[in-house]
Scaffold this motif. Structure first.
Motif, PDB file in Angstrom:
ATOM      1  N   UNK A  33       4.554  -8.701   4.760  1.00 52.94           N
ATOM      2  CA  UNK A  33       5.513  -7.667   4.363  1.00 52.94           C
ATOM      3  C   UNK A  33       4.920  -6.284   4.603  1.00 52.94           C
ATOM      4  N   UNK A  34       5.717  -5.395   5.163  1.00 56.89           N
ATOM      5  CA  UNK A  34       5.275  -4.018   5.387  1.00 56.89           C
ATOM      6  C   UNK A  34       5.316  -3.268   4.059  1.00 56.89           C
ATOM      7  N   UNK A  35       4.249  -2.545   3.773  1.00 58.86           N
ATOM      8  CA  UNK A  35       4.174  -1.789   2.528  1.00 58.86           C
ATOM      9  C   UNK A  35       3.675  -0.375   2.793  1.00 58.86           C
ATOM     10  N   UNK A  36       4.052   0.538   1.917  1.00 58.69           N
ATOM     11  CA  UNK A  36       3.535   1.908   1.960  1.00 58.69           C
ATOM     12  C   UNK A  36       2.405   2.023   0.945  1.00 58.69           C
ATOM     13  N   UNK A  58      11.926  -0.806   4.866  1.00 59.03           N
ATOM     14  CA  UNK A  58      12.796  -1.954   5.106  1.00 59.03           C
ATOM     15  C   UNK A  58      13.103  -2.119   6.588  1.00 59.03           C
ATOM     16  N   UNK A  59      13.307  -0.994   7.280  1.00 60.49           N
ATOM     17  CA  UNK A  59      13.631  -1.052   8.700  1.00 60.49           C
ATOM     18  C   UNK A  59      12.441  -1.545   9.516  1.00 60.49           C
ATOM     19  N   UNK A  60      11.266  -1.014   9.218  1.00 57.26           N
ATOM     20  CA  UNK A  60      10.059  -1.461   9.926  1.00 57.26           C
ATOM     21  C   UNK A  60       9.825  -2.943   9.664  1.00 57.26           C
ATOM     22  N   UNK A  61      10.032  -3.357   8.423  1.00 57.79           N
ATOM     23  CA  UNK A  61       9.810  -4.746   8.042  1.00 57.79           C
ATOM     24  C   UNK A  61      10.671  -5.702   8.856  1.00 57.79           C
ATOM     25  N   UNK A 108       0.668  -1.283   7.298  1.00 58.07           N
ATOM     26  CA  UNK A 108       0.741  -0.413   6.128  1.00 58.07           C
ATOM     27  C   UNK A 108       1.179   0.985   6.543  1.00 58.07           C
ATOM     28  N   UNK A 109       2.195   1.511   5.889  1.00 52.67           N
ATOM     29  CA  UNK A 109       2.630   2.886   6.119  1.00 52.67           C
ATOM     30  C   UNK A 109       1.673   3.809   5.372  1.00 52.67           C
TER      31      UNK A 109
END
Length: 286
Positions: A33-36, A58-61, A108-109
């Protein structure tokens, strides 16, 4: 039963003899999952753009899964399967081992800014306003069988939109097309980097002064680009750690992209001191 098996075997052999493609074995990659980062989340809340950050994450994910799949180099593991694999993974000594997967991608953002710049032109009675979005992410590729970090790269991007007479527009009022554009650029950059690290672009055919490359649309190639061509030599090993440092690369020429198809790219040879099938390509340094 034996007769049925014999007919089935004959059918398979016949299909192979007719040249029907056999599904290749692709490496399996899991995408977390992509997270900031907490700092980015806090900064976005302070700037009043938490909603924009949530949409970006959400879009990147979602787009990252599609972008990696579209490289046609990997079998992307479903998120539901990844959760099961992570529960069964062996975590020890700060490392991990995940069975059934070759690679793990963690994104990671680590920077996000969404703001507006305005300039007044009093003599003309007009103003110009720019919505600026800055986005940066760190992508890390791990060998899932050993937990070893293979590659870590930063992807900084900036995109802006310009309209007139919107000096009073608030952050987020402008089109969300910019958010979609910047997340699309980010996911394509990450997926192409993964493919290039694990499977460098290669020349797969040559006819006279044209070569065919195993990269197609959306893989970082564009008409007019010039790429350096390298022949690979022996494996390089770090004498201190014994770790592989890759293989020796010797530049053997340059090619320029002339056309791109969905699955391949055709380039014209500009310089040639030994370009052959199997040679790898690297973008020329700017």
């Amino acid at each position: 039963m034996k007769t049925w098996c014999l007919f089935a075997l004959c059918g398979v052999l016949a299909a192979i003899s007719r040249g029907q493609p056999v599904a290749p074995h692709m490496k399996k990659i899991a995408i977390s999952d992509v997270k900031a980062t907490p700092a980015v989340v806090a900064a976005a809340a302070k700037a009043g753009c938490s909603n924009s950050l949530d949409r970006v994450v959400q879009s990147v994910d979602s787009q990252l899964i599609d972008s990696v799949h579209n490289t046609r180099k990997f079998d992307v593991i479903a998120r539901s399967d990844l959760q099961s694999l992570l529960k069964e993974a062996d975590f020890a000594g700060g490392s991990f081992k995940i069975s059934g997967v070759d690679y793990l991608l963690v994104t990671t953002i680590d920077d996000f800014q969404d703001y507006q710049e305005t300039r007044e032109f009093k003599a003309l009675g007009k103003s110009a306003s720019w919505r600026v979005i800055r986005l940066a992410a760190v992508g890390k590729i791990y060998d899932a069988s050993s937990g070893k970090l293979i590659e870590s790269a930063n992807f900084p991007l900036e995109i802006r939109d310009q309209t007139e007479n919107v000096a009073d527009a608030k952050n987020g009022d402008l089109s969300d097309a910019l958010l979609h554009d910047i997340t699309s650029q980010l996911t394509v950059a990450i997926s192409n980097r993964i493919a290039d690290v694990i499977f460098p672009a290669r020349i797969i055919a040559r006819m006279d002064q044209e070569v065919t490359i195993n990269r197609g649309e959306g893989t970082g190639f564009s008409v007019g680009q010039v790429w350096a061509v390298f022949a690979q030599g022996q494996e390089l090993v770090d004498p201190d750690t014994g770790a592989s440092l890759g293989r020796e690369e010797v530049q053997v020429g340059k090619v320029q992209v002339v056309r791109i198809t969905p699955k391949t790219t055709v380039a014209r040879v500009l310089e040639d001191t030994g370009i052959q099938n199997g040679a790898i390509l690297r973008p020329l340094s700017k």
